[in-house]
Design a protein around this motif. Structure first.
Motif, PDB file in Angstrom:
ATOM      1  N   CYS A   1      38.228  49.933  45.392  1.00  0.00           N
ATOM      2  CA  CYS A   1      37.875  49.125  44.199  1.00  0.00           C
ATOM      3  C   CYS A   1      37.987  47.758  44.640  1.00  0.00           C
ATOM      4  CB  CYS A   1      38.805  49.808  43.318  1.00  0.00           C
ATOM      5  SG  CYS A   1      40.736  49.302  43.569  1.00  0.00           S
ATOM      6  N   GLN A   2      38.013  47.258  43.494  1.00  0.00           N
ATOM      7  CA  GLN A   2      38.109  45.664  43.711  1.00  0.00           C
ATOM      8  C   GLN A   2      39.625  45.094  43.013  1.00  0.00           C
ATOM      9  OE1 GLN A   2      36.131  43.684  45.284  1.00  0.00           O
ATOM     10  NE2 GLN A   2      34.088  43.698  44.225  1.00  0.00           N
ATOM     11  N   ARG A   3      39.972  44.089  43.475  1.00  0.00           N
ATOM     12  CA  ARG A   3      41.282  43.678  43.069  1.00  0.00           C
ATOM     13  C   ARG A   3      41.437  43.674  41.508  1.00  0.00           C
ATOM     14  NH1 ARG A   3      43.697  38.290  45.671  1.00  0.00           N
ATOM     15  NH2 ARG A   3      41.700  37.444  44.741  1.00  0.00           N
TER      16      ARG A   3
ATOM     17  N   VAL B   1      29.439  50.318  56.804  1.00  0.00           N
ATOM     18  CA  VAL B   1      30.587  50.627  55.952  1.00  0.00           C
ATOM     19  C   VAL B   1      30.573  51.840  55.426  1.00  0.00           C
ATOM     20  CG1 VAL B   1      30.773  48.125  55.253  1.00  0.00           C
ATOM     21  CG2 VAL B   1      29.494  49.854  53.906  1.00  0.00           C
ATOM     22  N   SER B   2      31.885  52.408  55.566  1.00  0.00           N
ATOM     23  CA  SER B   2      32.125  53.836  55.261  1.00  0.00           C
ATOM     24  C   SER B   2      33.192  53.951  54.182  1.00  0.00           C
ATOM     25  CB  SER B   2      32.605  54.538  56.272  1.00  0.00           C
ATOM     26  OG  SER B   2      33.098  55.982  56.238  1.00  0.00           O
ATOM     27  N   GLY B   3      33.062  54.479  53.125  1.00  0.00           N
ATOM     28  CA  GLY B   3      34.356  54.849  52.080  1.00  0.00           C
ATOM     29  C   GLY B   3      33.690  55.133  50.668  1.00  0.00           C
ATOM     30  N   GLN B   4      34.266  54.918  49.826  1.00  0.00           N
ATOM     31  CA  GLN B   4      33.795  55.282  48.524  1.00  0.00           C
ATOM     32  C   GLN B   4      33.791  54.118  47.751  1.00  0.00           C
ATOM     33  OE1 GLN B   4      35.856  58.861  46.537  1.00  0.00           O
ATOM     34  NE2 GLN B   4      36.883  59.421  48.624  1.00  0.00           N
TER      35      GLN B   4
ATOM     36  N   HIS C   1      29.369  45.891  47.719  1.00  0.00           N
ATOM     37  CA  HIS C   1      29.812  44.772  46.859  1.00  0.00           C
ATOM     38  C   HIS C   1      31.230  44.383  47.324  1.00  0.00           C
ATOM     39  CE1 HIS C   1      30.106  42.078  43.471  1.00  0.00           C
ATOM     40  NE2 HIS C   1      31.164  42.694  42.968  1.00  0.00           N
ATOM     41  N   ILE C   2      32.359  45.133  47.543  1.00  0.00           N
ATOM     42  CA  ILE C   2      33.216  44.859  48.033  1.00  0.00           C
ATOM     43  C   ILE C   2      33.387  43.853  49.517  1.00  0.00           C
ATOM     44  CG2 ILE C   2      35.644  46.022  49.278  1.00  0.00           C
ATOM     45  CD1 ILE C   2      35.300  48.281  47.348  1.00  0.00           C
TER      46      ILE C   2
ATOM     47  N   THR D   1      25.145  50.791  54.220  1.00  0.00           N
ATOM     48  CA  THR D   1      25.883  51.945  53.906  1.00  0.00           C
ATOM     49  C   THR D   1      25.599  52.863  54.530  1.00  0.00           C
ATOM     50  OG1 THR D   1      24.538  52.471  52.160  1.00  0.00           O
ATOM     51  CG2 THR D   1      26.341  50.922  51.484  1.00  0.00           C
ATOM     52  N   MET D   2      26.547  54.240  54.576  1.00  0.00           N
ATOM     53  CA  MET D   2      26.069  55.396  55.108  1.00  0.00           C
ATOM     54  C   MET D   2      24.923  55.960  54.478  1.00  0.00           C
ATOM     55  SD  MET D   2      27.955  56.386  57.758  1.00  0.00           S
ATOM     56  CE  MET D   2      29.479  55.702  58.470  1.00  0.00           C
TER      57      MET D   2
END
Length: 397
Positions: free
Chosen positions: A66-68, A108-111, A116-117, A128-129
């Motif tokens: 997520c974003q800050r 980049v890998s993740g959820q 954007h992050i 992205t993947m």
């Protein structure tokens, strides 16, 4: 500017402060989406009559999906306290300092909104993947119900991937493991065949090495560190070599605590802090990291009159410490018993190797040093941690 805006109302409280506070989130303040009752009571004690924090305070979490500002909004709602994005440090936050990678093509890998992050952190060329899988449909073949339909014409070639950023655990582990290995063993060109002897290895930057984390379930859940363990095992099995990281970010890495201290100093309008209190529930991340940083601070002040370059022991990937003349003198670790740590089991010690082996769930590149997993203080919950802090710093209030 933030220091003149948000801090304009609070600087008079911080101007004489000698201490700052680092709070972990999961297992300390919340479990999943449920707030821990002691957290709300704790923050009522940590605020003055105008709802200003009594001490510079930062929330350091290994979450990275997520974003800050989203995390700040979530915490503000759950804790009924106004928390700004500038008070939040996520596992990937220090990536904005790694400018040498910002112009490279990164996978980049993740959820979550990973593109954007990455853009927010300064990365300009992000893949992205999902984009990689869509472009090379023959790479992901585990789920036979999703057998790909080949395009009528060859797709336009993608740019060579120059680095990998692992933000956090993905949803479909099998797809990410397969494609990451494809990229690593082809030097960023997964349309090619494997070369298991490639050297040097493509740079990998990993955020959040938590093997376990605490949600609403009665027992800890798998974290990103578990995914990294799988990736490392597959890479070693295929190549006979260890996967190397250019950087490991998030707690317990030194750079994360350095970054957090900079945030605390900004809240204090760059006035020096003598002591940092780091509150957490995980021996492998919160306690190990705070104690590692405390060791570094001691070494840094012992060598302040020399040009010695300090390197944090305990991390396999070398992270050089920035010279900060205003760095704190000490960092105290406070362990709470509302999360990953279970008080029914003893703390690790040199005298009990079996406990040490059981307790050490840290990343492969962490040196299992029992003294780094011994908290400065152990309390029941975050309210007790705040009570301890107020008692220790009471003379300043």
């Amino acid at each position: 500017m933030w220091c003149r805006g948000f801090l304009q109302q609070t600087v008079r409280h911080f101007s004489s402060r000698q201490a700052g506070v680092i709070f972990d989130v999961d297992g300390v303040l919340v479990r999943g989406s449920a707030v821990i009752p002691a957290a709300q009571r704790a923050f009522r004690k940590l605020l003055d009559s105008n709802n200003n924090f009594l001490f510079p305070t930062v929330f350091v979490t290994n979450a990275g999906s997520c974003q800050r500002h989203h995390k700040a909004q979530q915490l503000s709602h759950l804790l009924d306290v106004q928390i700004t994005p500038e008070q939040v440090v996520l596992s990937h936050s220090p990536l904005q300092m790694m400018k040498s990678f910002h112009d490279k093509c990164v996978l980049v890998s993740g959820q979550g909104p990973v593109t954007h992050i990455a853009n927010t952190l300064g990365f300009q060329r992000v893949m992205t993947m999902e984009q990689l899988s869509e472009h090379h449909p023959l790479l992901d073949m585990v789920d036979h119900s999703r057998n790909p339909t080949l395009p009528s014409s060859p797709p336009q070639s993608l740019p060579q991937i120059q680095a990998i950023i692992l933000f956090g655990e993905p949803v479909r582990w099998e797809t990410n493991l397969q494609l990451l290995i494809d990229v690593l063993l082809t030097n960023g060109r997964p349309e090619c065949g494997y070369d298991t002897q490639l050297s040097p290895q493509l740079p990998v930057l990993a955020c959040n090495t938590d093997l376990l984390w605490m949600a609403e379930a009665p027992s800890p859940r798998f974290g990103h560190g578990m995914f990294l363990l799988c990736l490392e095992s597959v890479y070693r099995k295929l190549t006979g070599r260890e996967l190397e990281y250019k950087a490991l970010l998030g707690k317990p890495s030194l750079v994360t605590y350095q970054y957090a201290e900079q945030v605390l100093q900004q809240q204090n309008c760059n006035r020096r802090l003598n002591t940092i209190y780091a509150v957490g529930d995980n021996l492998m991340t919160d306690i190990y990291g705070a104690n590692l940083y405390n060791r570094y601070l001691g070494q840094r002040h012992a060598a302040v009159t020399t040009t010695t370059r300090l390197v944090a022991r305990g991390m396999g990937s070398e992270v050089m410490a920035e010279e900060e003349p205003m760095s704190a003198i000490q960092c105290h670790s406070i362990l709470v018993c509302t999360g990953v740590y279970n008080p029914r089991f003893p703390l690790p010690s040199d005298q009990n190797s079996s406990i040490m082996e059981t307790a050490f769930h840290g990343h492969r590149d962490l040196v299992p040093e029992p003294d780094l997993m011994e908290p400065s203080y152990m309390v029941e919950d975050v309210e007790a941690a705040v009570d301890l802090l107020l008692q220790q710093e009471g003379s300043d209030l």
